[in-house]
Scaffold this motif. Sequence first.
Motif, PDB file in Angstrom:
ATOM      1  N   UNK A 124      48.260  29.977  43.993  1.00  0.00           N
ATOM      2  CA  UNK A 124      49.368  29.605  44.870  1.00  0.00           C
ATOM      3  C   UNK A 124      50.544  30.555  44.700  1.00  0.00           C
ATOM      4  N   UNK A 125      50.856  30.891  43.470  1.00  0.00           N
ATOM      5  CA  UNK A 125      52.019  31.738  43.203  1.00  0.00           C
ATOM      6  C   UNK A 125      51.716  33.212  43.413  1.00  0.00           C
ATOM      7  N   UNK A 126      50.458  33.621  43.208  1.00  0.00           N
ATOM      8  CA  UNK A 126      50.109  35.049  43.276  1.00  0.00           C
ATOM      9  C   UNK A 126      48.826  35.274  44.080  1.00  0.00           C
ATOM     10  N   UNK A 127      48.765  34.854  45.318  1.00  0.00           N
ATOM     11  CA  UNK A 127      47.505  35.001  46.065  1.00  0.00           C
ATOM     12  C   UNK A 127      47.049  36.448  46.189  1.00  0.00           C
ATOM     13  N   UNK A 128      47.994  37.377  46.272  1.00  0.00           N
ATOM     14  CA  UNK A 128      47.629  38.779  46.417  1.00  0.00           C
ATOM     15  C   UNK A 128      47.102  39.401  45.146  1.00  0.00           C
ATOM     16  N   UNK A 129      47.194  38.695  44.022  1.00  0.00           N
ATOM     17  CA  UNK A 129      46.700  39.221  42.753  1.00  0.00           C
ATOM     18  C   UNK A 129      45.360  38.606  42.349  1.00  0.00           C
ATOM     19  N   UNK A 130      44.770  37.842  43.261  1.00  0.00           N
ATOM     20  CA  UNK A 130      43.473  37.223  42.992  1.00  0.00           C
ATOM     21  C   UNK A 130      42.373  38.070  43.614  1.00  0.00           C
ATOM     22  N   UNK A 131      41.360  38.384  42.812  1.00  0.00           N
ATOM     23  CA  UNK A 131      40.174  39.092  43.310  1.00  0.00           C
ATOM     24  C   UNK A 131      39.076  38.085  43.623  1.00  0.00           C
ATOM     25  N   UNK A 132      38.631  37.368  42.600  1.00  0.00           N
ATOM     26  CA  UNK A 132      37.650  36.299  42.772  1.00  0.00           C
ATOM     27  C   UNK A 132      38.017  35.172  41.809  1.00  0.00           C
TER      28      UNK A 132
END
Length: 575
Positions: A264-272
């Motif tokens: 939620x806070x860092x969606x752009x830092x999630x790969x999988x």
Amino acid sequence: MRTPTRLATAALCLAAASPATPAHPAPAPTPDHRPPPSAAAALPPGTVAEEVGAAVVARRAAAAAEAPGGGLRFGECPLDEGLPAAARCAALRVPLDYARPDGPQITLAVSRIPASGRGGAARQGALVFNPGGPGASGLYFPLVADLPEWQGLAAAYDLVGWSPRGVGRSAPLSCEDPAAAAAAGPTQDPADPSDPSPADKRARIAAARAYARGCAQRAGAALPHYTTLDNVRDLDVLRAALGERRLTFMGASYGTYLGAVYATLHPGRVRRMVLDSAVDPDPRRIWYLDNLDQAAGFERRWYDFRAWAARHHAVYRLGATPQAVQASYERVRAAVARTPAGGTVGTGELRSAFLQAAYYDEVWPDRAAALAAFLAGDPGPLVRQARPDPESAAARENARAVYTAVLCNDAPWPADWAVWDRDNSARARRAPFETWANAFLNLPCAYWPVRERQQPVAVGARPPAAGEEPADLPPTLVLAAERDGATPYRGALELQRRLGPQASLVTEAGAGAHGVFGGRNACVDRHVERYLLTGAVPGWRVTCAPHPEPAPVSLDDRAASAPGKAPRAVLPPAV
């Protein structure tokens, strides 16, 4: 020590099982024992304090990513951690309070086994795992690299575990002297689990107040800084220190909530991201109502165990119906209430041992055989399975302290005992097995000595944090067992809804073991491995048939097949 043969075996959510990680209790790093000058770091997202925290995380993450070698220096692991020679360990420095980045620092223990490259697999980076709790250590996660069901993932990923703040060596938190607690001897639950007496309730209220005071006295000014939000900040710094631009993460039980808040806070830092046995993340249910929901869930699973034992009456002679098996259990319960088995197992230890049957059906044969042996005049198997292990007393105390601190800090709890009494009395009439034990475990939150609690993060799409570019969450994978008691199935449905159409849900139908991935169900395992190796999700909602129930095995059969070996050790008692 229990080797993490499956993701869920290291810890359980909410009514958490104590981790096997050796703890090294010491005072948390506090400059003094006065109340903290500000509860800023415990305020909800969107406040000035959250913006400060996000900025500190961003600076720390950038510095970690730019440091030589990715920001972590891996070397030999401490011998007393019991990790294999292939595992390497490192220390990650983070602020105790992200709103005071120049204040006290704490060190988090990190472990890693590099990708094996078996079969010519290309390395895909680090897979970071949290086993739940809160209060469980993931430091042992890399041990799964040697298990057959993990070898495909271990070929492509560095397997990375860590002890979250408060756990084990990571700024260990303590609320009472574990030796004193162990010396108190066997515990006895209320005579009637569905309706504790007024005297029982008064005693538990006094104990809860004393426990909360002990947390404040032993942790001091550090106490407000053991939270999910701080765990998320630490996780983002760890991601960067590992040299990963985006995070590949697997979380079990409480780890699903940690992962969901991170997403939620860092969606752009999630790969999988794989979220196994999902906590209901609705902020209105964190954490009081989520714990109440466990009452019915555990009762269903307790029924499942009794129904299984009844189907195998020819082996265990506990009764041919679930009601008859309950009567056999009550006979054992009455006996250890009069005289603790082996001087160590009272009704509290008995319930804790059989609570594991509500989590894992693998323990059903051992538990049923122990009941049968006790009723036949041999208390030994029950004592071996249920007695607290003195060597793990410090680890159990540490796990309970972190569990309590995170849950109490994360959200407001009812401060009026009348609310607890009303809500749990209503549930215990229908679900007596674990309702009041769970309530008393969490009761320190009613008297928690932190002035301002967090407001839970509203998991799901939200505006980007300060300094972040707008980003969509990539496809994620949620796993759930339909009859899970610790994290009831509705939580998985709610988590999928909040994560959005890119989230896929894999359901193990008709099953209830906590922790779905990792060798229990080949259908689930195939979906997870394909997703982590290729990024492909199986569809919006997919159902797998249940894994087989355990085969009944008597203690005599076990002894015949493995001469000289005692029955397998029980999971650590629930905190």
